[in-house]
Design a protein around this motif. Structure first.
Motif, PDB file in Angstrom:
ATOM      1  N   ALA A 221       2.536   3.531  -1.361  1.00  0.00           N
ATOM      2  CA  ALA A 221       2.783   2.188  -1.233  1.00  0.00           C
ATOM      3  C   ALA A 221       1.754   1.314  -1.147  1.00  0.00           C
ATOM      4  N   GLN A 222       0.722   1.629  -0.025  1.00  0.00           N
ATOM      5  CA  GLN A 222      -0.213   0.817   0.034  1.00  0.00           C
ATOM      6  C   GLN A 222      -1.202   0.624  -1.230  1.00  0.00           C
ATOM      7  N   VAL A 223      -1.374   1.645  -1.796  1.00  0.00           N
ATOM      8  CA  VAL A 223      -2.270   1.540  -3.263  1.00  0.00           C
ATOM      9  C   VAL A 223      -1.407   0.528  -4.049  1.00  0.00           C
ATOM     10  N   ALA A 224      -0.301   0.855  -4.266  1.00  0.00           N
ATOM     11  CA  ALA A 224       0.481   0.050  -5.131  1.00  0.00           C
ATOM     12  C   ALA A 224       0.411  -1.540  -4.810  1.00  0.00           C
ATOM     13  N   SER A 225       0.443  -1.986  -3.654  1.00  0.00           N
ATOM     14  CA  SER A 225       0.305  -3.394  -3.095  1.00  0.00           C
ATOM     15  C   SER A 225      -1.133  -4.013  -3.378  1.00  0.00           C
ATOM     16  N   ALA A 226      -2.050  -2.890  -3.209  1.00  0.00           N
ATOM     17  CA  ALA A 226      -3.414  -3.309  -3.290  1.00  0.00           C
ATOM     18  C   ALA A 226      -3.781  -3.655  -4.699  1.00  0.00           C
ATOM     19  N   LEU A 227      -3.032  -2.951  -5.835  1.00  0.00           N
ATOM     20  CA  LEU A 227      -3.372  -3.187  -7.108  1.00  0.00           C
ATOM     21  C   LEU A 227      -2.760  -4.404  -7.688  1.00  0.00           C
ATOM     22  N   THR A 228      -1.537  -4.665  -7.229  1.00  0.00           N
ATOM     23  CA  THR A 228      -0.803  -5.962  -7.689  1.00  0.00           C
ATOM     24  C   THR A 228      -0.983  -7.179  -6.975  1.00  0.00           C
ATOM     25  N   THR A 229      -1.540  -7.189  -5.872  1.00  0.00           N
ATOM     26  CA  THR A 229      -1.770  -8.276  -4.949  1.00  0.00           C
ATOM     27  C   THR A 229      -3.052  -9.026  -5.426  1.00  0.00           C
ATOM     28  N   SER A 230      -2.866 -10.468  -5.711  1.00  0.00           N
ATOM     29  CA  SER A 230      -4.067 -11.230  -6.008  1.00  0.00           C
ATOM     30  C   SER A 230      -5.099 -11.423  -5.079  1.00  0.00           C
TER      31      SER A 230
END
Length: 230
Positions: A221-230
């Motif tokens: 979840a953390q990595v997915a958020s980092a990859l998609t958040t500007s």
């Protein structure tokens, strides 16, 4: 174009390699992309020499792409005799060890990025990495990508990057081919998990919860958020 780091990390926690050498200048050189991507052209002596330099030296070439929330994506040329390849790693200062995102060599692991995540990382404009140029970032991270649902404008976007950074003939045709075959893993299906983060069904992916080597749920979840958040 280049926004260089002042220093390379002396080590990447949990990653057994190095010493590292940050080489953002290579992103401006056509032969580098001949080595990094399957461009379908014959390598000449210059390219062979560059490959030997990248994977046969005493230092390991390193490129960095900053992500949201102080995460970093490292692209490491693993200059290890008999086991050379390219490793894609994600790290955050609070983590004891970096997470392997993808591995591009004879024992491919991945994919690590959906198309949307690839584009987000290319376009986030965050400073402090090897480059802020979206074309260079897109091509640098492309081998870690795999997605069976690329949008209609993906060929146009990849064609623009190839035009900007390579000298290949018929870049639109090559872009379509690269997006059709997508490296060693081929297209992979991405879905949204119950927690709202992306996962895939790749048999060799760290982001497939069904694999025994997958990341823990919180890290997914953390990595997915980092990859998609500007």
């Amino acid at each position: 174009m280049t926004n260089s780091l002042q220093t390379s990390p002396a080590r990447i926690p949990g990653y057994d390699g190095g010493p590292f050498r940050h080489q953002p200048e290579l992103l401006d050189e056509y032969p580098f992309w001949q080595v990094h991507l399957p461009l379908g052209t014959t390598q000449d002596q210059e390219m062979g020499a560059l490959l030997s330099h990248l994977l046969g030296g005493d230092t390991w070439p390193l490129f960095t792409v900053p992500l949201a929330g102080d995460h970093h994506l490292y692209v490491v040329y693993r200059a290890l005799e008999g086991e050379a390849g390219i490793d894609y790693l994600v790290h955050h200062p609070d983590w004891d060890a970096a997470e392997a995102l993808a591995q591009d060599d004879g024992h491919f692991m991945g994919p690590g990025l959906s198309w949307a995540e690839l584009i987000a990382a290319a376009d986030n404009g965050l400073p402090g990495g090897s480059t802020t140029d979206p074309h260079s970032r897109l091509l640098l991270l492309l081998p870690a990508f795999g997605d069976d649902a690329v949008p209609d404008d993906a060929v146009e976007r990849l064609t623009a990057a190839l035009l900007a950074r390579t000298r290949v003939e018929e870049p639109e045709r090559l872009a379509a081919t690269l997006l059709e075959h997508q490296g060693q893993c081929g297209p992979t299906r991405w879905t949204t998990a119950e927690g709202g983060y992306l996962i895939n069904d790749g048999g060799y992916s760290f982001r497939n919860p069904a694999n025994h080597f997958a990341w823990p749920t919180a890290r997914l979840a953390q990595v997915a958020s980092a990859l998609t958040t500007s």
